[in-house]
Design a protein around this motif. Structure first.
Motif, PDB file in Angstrom:
ATOM      1  N   ASP A   1      12.441   9.663 -25.007  1.00 39.49           N
ATOM      2  CA  ASP A   1      13.565  10.474 -24.554  1.00 39.49           C
ATOM      3  C   ASP A   1      14.079  11.286 -25.734  1.00 39.49           C
ATOM      4  N   PHE A   2      13.612  12.518 -25.851  1.00 37.67           N
ATOM      5  CA  PHE A   2      13.923  13.365 -26.996  1.00 37.67           C
ATOM      6  C   PHE A   2      15.424  13.544 -27.173  1.00 37.67           C
ATOM      7  N   PHE A   3      16.131  13.862 -26.080  1.00 38.48           N
ATOM      8  CA  PHE A   3      17.554  14.154 -26.211  1.00 38.48           C
ATOM      9  C   PHE A   3      18.370  12.896 -26.516  1.00 38.48           C
ATOM     10  N   ALA A   4      17.900  11.741 -26.066  1.00 41.35           N
ATOM     11  CA  ALA A   4      18.567  10.495 -26.441  1.00 41.35           C
ATOM     12  C   ALA A   4      18.445  10.277 -27.944  1.00 41.35           C
ATOM     13  N   ASP A   5      17.300  10.643 -28.509  1.00 38.97           N
ATOM     14  CA  ASP A   5      17.085  10.540 -29.950  1.00 38.97           C
ATOM     15  C   ASP A   5      18.014  11.497 -30.695  1.00 38.97           C
ATOM     16  N   VAL A   6      18.145  12.722 -30.174  1.00 37.89           N
ATOM     17  CA  VAL A   6      19.060  13.701 -30.772  1.00 37.89           C
ATOM     18  C   VAL A   6      20.495  13.184 -30.737  1.00 37.89           C
ATOM     19  N   LYS A   7      20.875  12.612 -29.615  1.00 42.59           N
ATOM     20  CA  LYS A   7      22.239  12.095 -29.474  1.00 42.59           C
ATOM     21  C   LYS A   7      22.527  11.007 -30.498  1.00 42.59           C
ATOM     22  N   GLU A   8      21.578  10.100 -30.682  1.00 42.69           N
ATOM     23  CA  GLU A   8      21.767   9.025 -31.654  1.00 42.69           C
ATOM     24  C   GLU A   8      21.844   9.575 -33.073  1.00 42.69           C
ATOM     25  N   ALA A   9      21.060  10.625 -33.357  1.00 40.71           N
ATOM     26  CA  ALA A   9      21.101  11.245 -34.688  1.00 40.71           C
ATOM     27  C   ALA A   9      22.470  11.869 -34.946  1.00 40.71           C
ATOM     28  N   ILE A  10      23.018  12.554 -33.939  1.00 35.19           N
ATOM     29  CA  ILE A  10      24.342  13.161 -34.089  1.00 35.19           C
ATOM     30  C   ILE A  10      25.402  12.081 -34.286  1.00 35.19           C
TER      31      ILE A  10
ATOM     32  N   GLN B   1      42.083  14.833 -37.348  1.00 30.30           N
ATOM     33  CA  GLN B   1      42.352  13.404 -37.342  1.00 30.30           C
ATOM     34  C   GLN B   1      42.090  12.771 -35.976  1.00 30.30           C
ATOM     35  N   ASN B   2      42.499  13.454 -34.907  1.00 32.04           N
ATOM     36  CA  ASN B   2      42.245  12.914 -33.572  1.00 32.04           C
ATOM     37  C   ASN B   2      40.751  12.779 -33.332  1.00 32.04           C
ATOM     38  N   ASP B   3      40.007  13.779 -33.795  1.00 35.28           N
ATOM     39  CA  ASP B   3      38.563  13.764 -33.626  1.00 35.28           C
ATOM     40  C   ASP B   3      37.940  12.635 -34.437  1.00 35.28           C
ATOM     41  N   LEU B   4      38.445  12.437 -35.638  1.00 34.60           N
ATOM     42  CA  LEU B   4      37.890  11.409 -36.518  1.00 34.60           C
ATOM     43  C   LEU B   4      38.167  10.013 -35.980  1.00 34.60           C
ATOM     44  N   ASN B   5      39.291   9.857 -35.280  1.00 31.79           N
ATOM     45  CA  ASN B   5      39.661   8.551 -34.767  1.00 31.79           C
ATOM     46  C   ASN B   5      39.141   8.297 -33.361  1.00 31.79           C
ATOM     47  N   ALA B   6      38.535   9.313 -32.772  1.00 29.64           N
ATOM     48  CA  ALA B   6      38.095   9.212 -31.386  1.00 29.64           C
ATOM     49  C   ALA B   6      36.731   8.536 -31.289  1.00 29.64           C
ATOM     50  N   GLY B   7      35.948   8.942 -30.283  1.00 32.54           N
ATOM     51  CA  GLY B   7      34.686   8.281 -30.009  1.00 32.54           C
ATOM     52  C   GLY B   7      33.616   8.568 -31.032  1.00 32.54           C
ATOM     53  N   SER B   8      32.405   8.227 -30.664  1.00 33.07           N
ATOM     54  CA  SER B   8      31.299   8.286 -31.610  1.00 33.07           C
ATOM     55  C   SER B   8      30.656   9.661 -31.691  1.00 33.07           C
ATOM     56  N   LEU B   9      31.104  10.607 -30.864  1.00 33.46           N
ATOM     57  CA  LEU B   9      30.592  11.972 -30.910  1.00 33.46           C
ATOM     58  C   LEU B   9      31.724  12.937 -31.255  1.00 33.46           C
ATOM     59  N   PRO B  10      31.424  14.034 -31.955  1.00 35.71           N
ATOM     60  CA  PRO B  10      32.468  15.026 -32.247  1.00 35.71           C
ATOM     61  C   PRO B  10      32.934  15.696 -30.957  1.00 35.71           C
ATOM     62  N   SER B  11      34.165  16.185 -30.956  1.00 36.43           N
ATOM     63  CA  SER B  11      34.701  16.828 -29.752  1.00 36.43           C
ATOM     64  C   SER B  11      34.143  18.230 -29.569  1.00 36.43           C
ATOM     65  N   GLN B  12      33.750  18.865 -30.692  1.00 38.48           N
ATOM     66  CA  GLN B  12      33.235  20.227 -30.618  1.00 38.48           C
ATOM     67  C   GLN B  12      32.080  20.408 -31.600  1.00 38.48           C
ATOM     68  N   ILE B  13      31.117  21.225 -31.216  1.00 39.06           N
ATOM     69  CA  ILE B  13      29.997  21.569 -32.080  1.00 39.06           C
ATOM     70  C   ILE B  13      29.812  23.079 -32.061  1.00 39.06           C
TER      71      ILE B  13
ATOM     72  N   VAL C   1      22.975  20.600 -23.038  1.00 35.55           N
ATOM     73  CA  VAL C   1      22.859  19.157 -23.249  1.00 35.55           C
ATOM     74  C   VAL C   1      24.107  18.594 -23.920  1.00 35.55           C
ATOM     75  N   PHE C   2      24.562  19.259 -24.996  1.00 34.94           N
ATOM     76  CA  PHE C   2      25.755  18.778 -25.701  1.00 34.94           C
ATOM     77  C   PHE C   2      26.953  18.700 -24.755  1.00 34.94           C
ATOM     78  N   GLU C   3      27.120  19.725 -23.921  1.00 32.45           N
ATOM     79  CA  GLU C   3      28.271  19.750 -23.020  1.00 32.45           C
ATOM     80  C   GLU C   3      28.139  18.690 -21.932  1.00 32.45           C
ATOM     81  N   SER C   4      26.897  18.305 -21.589  1.00 32.77           N
ATOM     82  CA  SER C   4      26.719  17.210 -20.629  1.00 32.77           C
ATOM     83  C   SER C   4      27.171  15.886 -21.232  1.00 32.77           C
ATOM     84  N   TRP C   5      27.258  15.824 -22.571  1.00 31.09           N
ATOM     85  CA  TRP C   5      27.766  14.631 -23.258  1.00 31.09           C
ATOM     86  C   TRP C   5      29.275  14.707 -23.479  1.00 31.09           C
ATOM     87  N   GLY C   6      29.899  15.791 -23.021  1.00 29.24           N
ATOM     88  CA  GLY C   6      31.332  15.955 -23.185  1.00 29.24           C
ATOM     89  C   GLY C   6      31.744  16.657 -24.461  1.00 29.24           C
TER      90      GLY C   6
END
Length: 207
Positions: free
Chosen positions: A29-38, A57-69, A91-96
């Motif tokens: 799963d290529f995109f799953a690999d990309v997600k884990e790398a990010i 700060q909100n972004d740093l304290n939030a989940g495991s992915l950045p809010s914006q790329i 793909v990125f936007e499908s991850w929120g």
């Protein structure tokens, strides 16, 4: 030798269409690999820079992915790989993750007195930059704001100049052909034979 394989999304989609398995060579799963790398790059960046940021700060304290790329390149709408930028955006936007395709000139760096954050010209904060701009070492004059941002820890760059120098600079190909380097690294004979079976011999040619 690359940190940024252009055309990887197309290769993945063709592989899926033709039902070709690369099991044992790459993640199925290529995109799953990309997600884990990010996730991993973002984790390392947060760990190193948590105390230095205010605007993120909100972004740093939030989940495991950045809010914006920001997907960054020179005049991206004219690039032959624009289709791939759009694929990654989807793909990125499908991850929120809110995703923007940006020109190098679209980004700016906040004044050191107000914080180290990187943002768009309109003020939209950019915590994570997927860099497709070919000045990967940020050595050109038009990249000075990117170099400063990287050195300040203003945003997470993927790849960044350090990663590029270690992993993607084609001069590494010569290093990988240096027997003394492998001996110094303590590489086993079996591992060396495995590498020899897949690595091309690289030589530097002078004019």
């Amino acid at each position: 030798i690359n940190t940024n394989a252009a055309g990887s999304t197309l290769g993945h989609m063709l592989r899926m269409y033709h039902n070709i398995s690369w099991a044992g060579l790459i993640e199925e799963d290529f995109f799953a690999d990309v997600k884990e790398a990010i996730k991993e790059e973002w984790r390392l960046f947060r760990t190193a820079n948590r105390a230095r940021h205010t605007g993120f700060q909100n972004d740093l304290n939030a989940g495991s992915l950045p809010s914006q790329i920001a997907i960054l390149d020179e005049t991206p709408t004219l690039q032959k790989t624009l289709f791939e930028f759009r694929a990654f955006k989807y793909v990125f936007e499908s991850w929120g993750i809110k995703t923007l395709i940006c020109d190098v000139s679209d980004l700016k760096l906040a004044d050191a007195k107000t914080g180290p954050e990187m943002s768009l010209i309109d003020g939209t904060p950019i915590p994570f930059v997927y860099n497709r701009f070919c000045d990967f070492l940020f050595s050109e004059a038009r990249s000075i704001h990117l170099k400063t941002a990287f050195e300040r820890g203003a945003a997470c760059f993927s790849p960044n100049p350090f990663e590029y120098a270690l992993l993607a600079n084609k001069a590494r190909g010569m290093d990988f052909c240096d027997e003394a380097l492998w001996q110094a690294a303590g590489l086993s004979q079996d591992a060396r034979k495995a590498l020899d079976s897949v690595l091309l011999k690289v030589r530097l040619l002078s004019s």
